[in-house]
Write an enzyme that holds these catalytic residues in place. Sequence first.
Site, PDB file in Angstrom:
ATOM      1  N   LYS A  82       0.855  -1.198   0.000  1.00 48.57           N
ATOM      2  CA  LYS A  82       0.000   0.000   0.000  1.00 48.57           C
ATOM      3  C   LYS A  82       0.889   1.246   0.000  1.00 48.57           C
ATOM      4  O   LYS A  82       1.927   1.275   0.682  1.00 48.57           O
ATOM      5  CB  LYS A  82      -0.870  -0.025   1.253  1.00 48.57           C
ATOM      6  CG  LYS A  82      -1.945   1.031   1.349  1.00 48.57           C
ATOM      7  CD  LYS A  82      -2.769   0.791   2.621  1.00 48.57           C
ATOM      8  CE  LYS A  82      -3.978   1.695   2.727  1.00 48.57           C
ATOM      9  NZ  LYS A  82      -4.804   1.373   3.920  1.00 48.57           N
ATOM     10  N   SER A 157      -9.743   0.792   3.148  1.00 46.43           N
ATOM     11  CA  SER A 157      -8.992   1.716   2.324  1.00 46.43           C
ATOM     12  C   SER A 157      -7.892   1.076   1.490  1.00 46.43           C
ATOM     13  O   SER A 157      -7.409   1.671   0.525  1.00 46.43           O
ATOM     14  CB  SER A 157      -8.368   2.799   3.209  1.00 46.43           C
ATOM     15  OG  SER A 157      -7.382   2.240   4.069  1.00 46.43           O
ATOM     16  N   SER A 181      -9.481  -1.780   7.225  1.00 47.90           N
ATOM     17  CA  SER A 181      -9.038  -1.469   5.865  1.00 47.90           C
ATOM     18  C   SER A 181      -8.238  -2.559   5.182  1.00 47.90           C
ATOM     19  O   SER A 181      -7.937  -2.448   3.991  1.00 47.90           O
ATOM     20  CB  SER A 181      -8.216  -0.178   5.865  1.00 47.90           C
ATOM     21  OG  SER A 181      -9.056   0.921   6.079  1.00 47.90           O
TER      22      SER A 181
END
Lengths: 470, 93
Positions: A82, A157, A181
């Site tokens: 990420k 997310s 997330s």
Amino acid sequence: MSGPDAAFLSVAALAAKLAGREFSARELAEASLARIDRLNHRCKAFITVTAESALAAAERADRSRARGAATSPLNGIPFASKDLIDIAGVKTTAGSRVLADNVAGSNAFLIDRMLARGAVSLGKLNLHEFAYGGTGENPIFGTPVNAYDTTRIAGGSSSGSAAACAFGLVPAAFGTDTGGSVRAPAALNGLVGVKPTLGRISIRGVLPYCWSLDHVGIMTRTVGDAALLLQAVAGFDPLDPASADVPVDDYAAGLGEPLAGLRVGVPARFYFEHCDAEILAACEAVLRRLERGGAALVTIDLPPMTLARAVSLTLQMPEALSFHAPYLADRGSLYGRDFRAGLALGQCLLAEHYVQARRMLAQYRRQTDAVFETVDVIVTPTTPLIAPELGAVRVATAGLDEAVGNAITRYTTFFNLSGHPAVTVPCGLHSRGLPMGVQVVGRYFAEALMLRVAAEIEADDAFALPAPSL
Amino acid sequence: MNPVKRRRPRPVPPSSDKMVKTMERLEKRTLVLLTRQLSSRRWTDAELDELVEAKLGIITAFRDLLAELDVLCGTDLGTTAPAQGVQKRTAAE
């Protein structure tokens, strides 16, 4: 190496093929990069692809194997992270124009751990701007879509992490989990997603969203792979004040062992309410499966959840505002509308609210820990709904109308507050063709047992998912 | 004249419903003043509107959150100190 079968192999299967010299790490990296080239415009998983350094790392992994020095199963295995996680010399954008020119000077702790084992980083993955939001939408880099239905979101997310794994671009990805997330998008995309105990994986070198609740998490295709990656990155980091100085267990050792005598906690309230009927039925089937395997189901009372989201938000927004203050002053206009509104909320909360929320956090932890005196794990649905359609703002699930981001993380947020480890594992395909996930929560630092239970669920073909048709 | 001795009322924690009812509904002008007078940061009208009436689907409207926070702050947590990190295994293990 090419073809969809190779693209959806597990880390363990790829490691076996690399060890058996069926293909080289370089060939594997080339195939993965070619697949990213072909599919990333559709799935929007990657923000930055580091092809050159990936091929160089893959060649090093091959040389290491040739001289017999490749001791880790991760040697030559591609992965991606990420875009909150620093990799030296690579931009960490956090999915935002605010950090478009932010090049990391050093590696995050977990990246150092992965590279030391010969793993091959392919680049940085898309996300909801600064990890603020459960939908994973990103107007700057494009919104990652669901591999099972591209008219729906991957969820966030860590939306790019989920899309990268689900589209077969990488066999494993790292994300962050502040309210769900990692687990929520993993569940919506038919993946395994682990959020370990708070402090189990160092957050040094990870751009913060909310220090009190941030966890690094792992997404893979199998529970065994999650155990492998967790083994690599778990451990004490004296340079991270939140890091836990607790011995690391052998996470793969117990996988496949019988569960006789296991006590499975089933929350009496909240977790099975306002949930899609098919997800409820799938979770019921999981519970019956565990029971047949020798586990005892125990009805439990978790702390009241009525204030949990308020507590979470009250910690998140002032902490986020504190971190973002210098950027707000310099380049405030570059933030997305939703995140700026969240930061404005952080400005309006009172110190009393924040302190009381931190005290409530301590109470949640004590109360939840007490529940684990009577059970070994807790099982709940991971999300109350399947992946929503792109652009949806509100959603109604079994009589409850709420913001999409709130719905997606409704069953995951509390365990960020309590800090207990949790994993999502697929529990079947919904009649609308989308994956469903079940969440297993463990005691503090008991990730090994938690993964054992998840592996038991995974081993039942009734809960297996087909690969997405891409 | 003897002073009138008033009996100090025993504090009774009000129910959450009462707490909410005694608090006035948040108005945008409160946020405008608060953000202008307590900080040099500037927020747009749209951002403050979002706090009063959430439309972006991400945050709970501040108006609703405040009601919950009022309940939170009315909760007696005794001597519970703010949470720190997690540093040990669960005792039951």
